[in-house]
Structures are given as C-alpha cells and as structure tokens.
Write an enzyme that holds these catalytic residues in place. Structure first.
Site, PDB file in Angstrom:
ATOM      1  N   HIS A 150       0.845  -1.192   0.000  1.00 14.61           N
ATOM      2  CA  HIS A 150       0.000   0.000   0.000  1.00 14.61           C
ATOM      3  C   HIS A 150       0.877   1.238   0.000  1.00 14.61           C
ATOM      4  O   HIS A 150       1.900   1.299   0.691  1.00 14.61           O
ATOM      5  CB  HIS A 150      -1.017  -0.015   1.149  1.00 14.61           C
ATOM      6  CG  HIS A 150      -0.489   0.264   2.522  1.00 14.61           C
ATOM      7  ND1 HIS A 150      -0.335   1.545   3.023  1.00 14.61           N
ATOM      8  CD2 HIS A 150      -0.094  -0.576   3.504  1.00 14.61           C
ATOM      9  CE1 HIS A 150       0.129   1.470   4.263  1.00 14.61           C
ATOM     10  NE2 HIS A 150       0.276   0.204   4.578  1.00 14.61           N
TER      11      HIS A 150
ATOM     12  N   ASP B 191       5.699   2.549   7.344  1.00 13.48           N
ATOM     13  CA  ASP B 191       4.328   2.124   7.015  1.00 13.48           C
ATOM     14  C   ASP B 191       3.675   3.068   6.020  1.00 13.48           C
ATOM     15  O   ASP B 191       3.013   4.030   6.415  1.00 13.48           O
ATOM     16  CB  ASP B 191       3.494   2.077   8.299  1.00 13.48           C
ATOM     17  CG  ASP B 191       2.091   1.556   8.032  1.00 13.48           C
ATOM     18  OD1 ASP B 191       1.205   1.837   8.855  1.00 13.48           O
ATOM     19  OD2 ASP B 191       1.882   0.901   6.989  1.00 13.48           O
TER      20      ASP B 191
ATOM     21  N   GLU C 237      -5.270   1.812   2.016  1.00 14.22           N
ATOM     22  CA  GLU C 237      -5.186   0.631   2.897  1.00 14.22           C
ATOM     23  C   GLU C 237      -5.487   1.045   4.321  1.00 14.22           C
ATOM     24  O   GLU C 237      -6.142   0.340   5.071  1.00 14.22           O
ATOM     25  CB  GLU C 237      -3.785   0.021   2.804  1.00 14.22           C
ATOM     26  CG  GLU C 237      -3.619  -1.293   3.558  1.00 14.22           C
ATOM     27  CD  GLU C 237      -3.199  -1.132   5.012  1.00 14.22           C
ATOM     28  OE1 GLU C 237      -2.918  -0.009   5.424  1.00 14.22           O
ATOM     29  OE2 GLU C 237      -3.186  -2.140   5.741  1.00 14.22           O
ATOM     30  N   GLU C 238      -4.974   2.195   4.707  1.00 10.74           N
ATOM     31  CA  GLU C 238      -5.094   2.636   6.109  1.00 10.74           C
ATOM     32  C   GLU C 238      -6.547   2.911   6.507  1.00 10.74           C
ATOM     33  O   GLU C 238      -6.861   2.992   7.688  1.00 10.74           O
ATOM     34  CB  GLU C 238      -4.247   3.887   6.343  1.00 10.74           C
ATOM     35  CG  GLU C 238      -2.772   3.684   6.123  1.00 10.74           C
ATOM     36  CD  GLU C 238      -2.096   2.827   7.203  1.00 10.74           C
ATOM     37  OE1 GLU C 238      -2.797   2.252   8.045  1.00 10.74           O
ATOM     38  OE2 GLU C 238      -0.850   2.731   7.172  1.00 10.74           O
TER      39      GLU C 238
ATOM     40  N   ASP D 156       4.137  -5.005   3.558  1.00 11.11           N
ATOM     41  CA  ASP D 156       3.610  -3.928   4.401  1.00 11.11           C
ATOM     42  C   ASP D 156       4.405  -3.898   5.699  1.00 11.11           C
ATOM     43  O   ASP D 156       4.425  -4.871   6.443  1.00 11.11           O
ATOM     44  CB  ASP D 156       2.120  -4.186   4.696  1.00 11.11           C
ATOM     45  CG  ASP D 156       1.456  -3.018   5.427  1.00 11.11           C
ATOM     46  OD1 ASP D 156       0.241  -3.122   5.695  1.00 11.11           O
ATOM     47  OD2 ASP D 156       2.154  -2.011   5.725  1.00 11.11           O
TER      48      ASP D 156
ATOM     49  N   HIS E  13       2.089   4.789  12.895  1.00 18.17           N
ATOM     50  CA  HIS E  13       0.979   5.719  12.656  1.00 18.17           C
ATOM     51  C   HIS E  13       1.189   7.065  13.327  1.00 18.17           C
ATOM     52  O   HIS E  13       0.232   7.780  13.645  1.00 18.17           O
ATOM     53  CB  HIS E  13      -0.363   5.094  13.088  1.00 18.17           C
ATOM     54  CG  HIS E  13      -0.833   4.028  12.144  1.00 18.17           C
ATOM     55  ND1 HIS E  13      -2.057   3.409  12.244  1.00 18.17           N
ATOM     56  CD2 HIS E  13      -0.245   3.467  11.062  1.00 18.17           C
ATOM     57  CE1 HIS E  13      -2.193   2.511  11.282  1.00 18.17           C
ATOM     58  NE2 HIS E  13      -1.098   2.517  10.548  1.00 18.17           N
TER      59      HIS E  13
HETATM   60  N1  DTR Z   1      -2.663  -2.731   8.909  1.00 23.74           N
HETATM   61  C1  DTR Z   1      -1.243  -2.498   8.702  1.00 23.74           C
HETATM   62  C2  DTR Z   1      -0.404  -2.994   9.855  1.00 23.74           C
HETATM   63  C3  DTR Z   1      -0.583  -4.429  10.135  1.00 23.74           C
HETATM   64  C4  DTR Z   1      -1.164  -4.933  11.228  1.00 23.74           C
HETATM   65  N2  DTR Z   1      -1.105  -6.343  11.144  1.00 23.74           N
HETATM   66  C5  DTR Z   1      -0.478  -6.679  10.000  1.00 23.74           C
HETATM   67  C6  DTR Z   1      -0.203  -7.934   9.461  1.00 23.74           C
HETATM   68  C7  DTR Z   1       0.436  -8.002   8.228  1.00 23.74           C
HETATM   69  C8  DTR Z   1       0.779  -6.813   7.562  1.00 23.74           C
HETATM   70  C9  DTR Z   1       0.500  -5.543   8.093  1.00 23.74           C
HETATM   71  C10 DTR Z   1      -0.148  -5.507   9.340  1.00 23.74           C
HETATM   72  C11 DTR Z   1      -1.033  -1.013   8.547  1.00 23.74           C
HETATM   73  O1  DTR Z   1      -1.138  -0.286   9.539  1.00 23.74           O
HETATM   74  O2  DTR Z   1      -0.761  -0.607   7.426  1.00 23.74           O
HETATM   75 ZN    ZN Z   2      -0.672   1.531   8.900  1.00 20.95          ZN
HETATM   76 ZN    ZN Z   3       0.780  -0.606   6.364  1.00 22.11          ZN
END
Ligand code: DTR
Ligand code: ZN
Ligand code: ZN
Length: 315
Positions: free
Chosen positions: A118, A130, A164-165, A193, A279
């Site tokens: 993403h 991230d 994605e976020e 990611d 974040h």
């Molecule tokens: N949602 C993603 C961070 C995240 C949390 N658990 C996982 C597992 C595998 C990949 C990413 C993640 C983010 O904050 O972009």
């Molecule tokens: Zn994130």
């Molecule tokens: Zn991420």
C-alpha cells in the site's frame, strides 16, 4: 518471368518484416540474475516519499496531494523502465482513490504472479516504514526485473494500493473488479507492508504454501530465526485470500512489544514496541532499521524471483 519472381521475393520479404502475421509472439523465457536489493536501490525512494510528504502538508494519505504525488513518482519510474502501467480509480469518503498497477510485458497471463504494497500513509505523518518501506521495495524489485531482462514463464504484475489505512479499500476494489476468470489467473500474491521497523523482527505469515516456503528458504539459508504469524486480515493480502488466491509475506512488527526472546533472536530493545512511531508523525526516514529492511526486502525478492518460474507446487 524473372521479374515476377524477383517481385514475389521482395513481397514475401516485406510481408515478413513489415506485416507480421497479426499475433505477437511472447519473447522467449529468460531468467534474469536474481537481484540483491541494496540501500542505494531502496533509500532514494524512501527519501522521495518523505520529501513528497513534506511538500504536501506532511503526509501521503488517501485523497491527498501527497498521495497523488507518490503515485506520480512511482508511475514515472515504471514507465521509464518499460512497464505497462494503469491507474485504477475508486472513490472512498468522497475522495478519489488510485491503485497503481504495473504489468511487465510477457509471460503467461493465465499464470500471473502478483506483488503489492500500500502506497498511502496515515494522515498523521509521512509513513516511511508504514508503508514507504514496502512501496519502495516493490518498486526496486520491478526496476530490477527490467534491468535484468527477467522474462519468466509467469506473467508479473506489481501493485501499489490506495486507502489501505482506511480499511484495505484499494485492494478490495481491485479484487471486486476482477472477474472469476481473471481471479483464477492470479497464481499467488505477495504482500509487502511494514518491512523496516526500527525495533523490528522477522515475522512470516503462516501461509503453509509455496510463498511461505520460498520466503523461509531465504532466512533458513542465513540461519536467521523467524516467527510464524497467523493471518489477521489486517493488510492487503486479506482480499486476495478471501478470493481464494494463495498469499504470503513478511512483516517486521507494529506497535506490539518486543519480548526478551525476540530481542535475543534479532537484537533491539526488549520491552519496547517493534515500531514506536507506528501511525505517528515520527514515521520518517529516521524510523528505519536498515539491517532488518535489507533482510525482509531480499527475502521477498528471493521469493518473488523463485516463484516467477517453475512448477508452482514444486516450491
Ligand atoms: N494494517 C497495517 C499494519 C498491520 C497490522 N497487522 C499486520 C499484518 C500483516 C501486515 C500488516 C499488518 C497497517 O497499519 O498498514
Ligand atoms: Zn498503517
Ligand atoms: Zn501498512
């Protein structure tokens, strides 16, 4: 009579050279030299992402000028390298979203290997770990495919997801727009990611498939411990998994706390988060662990290269 024969000979020669027979023949399979991604391959893209965020209100979030500039940055690199790019538009929260899809010409489209990251950040900051880390790695891998002339039997597709976020919105849109037949054409999807966490480790999705095995072969060959994590549905692989596509990937950790055991395995600080800037506005280029980043990048590159050719189940 001689003049007629000469005319026909010229006609045939011209027909072969100027008027091909109407179908394009896929270039012969050529397995390029598997790349080792280095910091010079990766850091320039991370720095570009941070400069883009700084020039556009401090972030690269969905619907923002920073996100649009991030798409343009990746797109122009891909086009210059010979990729066929496509901006897939979608709307979310009344903002325009973009998935950037890049196909490497050649290979069997019925046997497509995909990799994606993403490209959006949260609105609080530049999102360098991230997920600039994943976006830069996928871009560097695509450029390495082009640079090495890698033309495997499989068709190769690269993706940079939007929103994605906000809840895996871009990748969900991509899957939703696929037909059942085009979904079946995707042999596997690697998700990238958060792969450079400052206090990170080496977590591998517990996929029990050729993707996980290819990822693990990198770490095992270097005696680097890994920890298998279950699918939590919290990144863009989730939509592919739900559509029945084999998925896999690595992650180096988010806000969870690193245990003593993990610190013994991977170094870093026990009792502290894998990414203390998760974040947050401090998710900048200073928030990158280069050793962790190089291993997770090259594990993913090794898996992608390995899986780009040969019988799938043999991996
Ligand atoms: N949602 C993603 C961070 C995240 C949390 N658990 C996982 C597992 C595998 C990949 C990413 C993640 C983010 O904050 O972009
Ligand atoms: Zn994130
Ligand atoms: Zn991420």
């Amino acid at each position: 009579m001689k003049r007629v024969r000469l005319f026909l000979a010229v006609l045939v020669a011209t027909a072969v050279v100027v008027w091909p027979t109407g179908h394009t023949t896929t270039p012969a399979v050529h397995i390029g030299q598997q790349p080792t991604l280095t910091l010079p391959d990766l850091r320039p893209h991370l720095e570009a992402f941070e400069q883009i965020a700084q020039a556009h209100g401090g972030h690269r979030g969905h619907g923002s000028p920073g996100y649009a500039a991030s798409v343009a940055y990746v797109e122009q690199k891909l086009i210059a390298a010979g990729f066929k790019t496509h901006r897939q538009q979608f709307t979310w929260n009344r903002d325009d979203g973009i998935n950037l899809i890049a196909d490497w010409p050649g290979g069997d489209p019925n046997d497509t290997l995909m990799i994606g990251a993403h490209l959006d950040s949260v609105a609080r900051g530049p999102g360098i770990n991230d997920n600039g880390s994943g976006s830069a790695m996928v871009l560097a891998l695509a450029l390495a495919v082009a640079a090495t002339g890698h033309r495997p039997q499989r068709h190769l597709r690269f993706a940079w997801w939007g929103a994605e976020e906000l809840g895996l919105i871009g990748s969900a849109h991509y899957i939703r727009m696929l037909t059942p037949e085009s979904t079946k054409q995707i042999r596997g999807y690697l998700n990238v990611d958060m792969i450079a966490s400052p206090n990170g480790g080496h977590f591998v999705y517990n996929s029990d498939n050729p993707i996980e095995r290819a990822l693990m072969s990198y770490f095992t060959a270097r005696s680097i411990p890994t920890y298998a994590i279950p699918y939590e549905g919290r990144s863009d692989y989730a939509m592919f998994l739900r559509a029945g596509v084999p998925v896999g990937g690595v992650i180096t950790g988010t806000r969870e706390i690193k245990t003593e055991q993990f610190a013994a395995w991977w170094g870093g600080t026990a009792g502290a988060p894998f990414d203390p800037c998760y974040h947050q506005a401090c998710d900048t280029n200073a928030n990158i662990n280069e050793t962790v980043y190089l291993h997770s990048s090259n594990a993913t590159a090794h898996a992608f290269w390995t899986l780009s050719h040969g019988p799938w189940e043999a991996h």
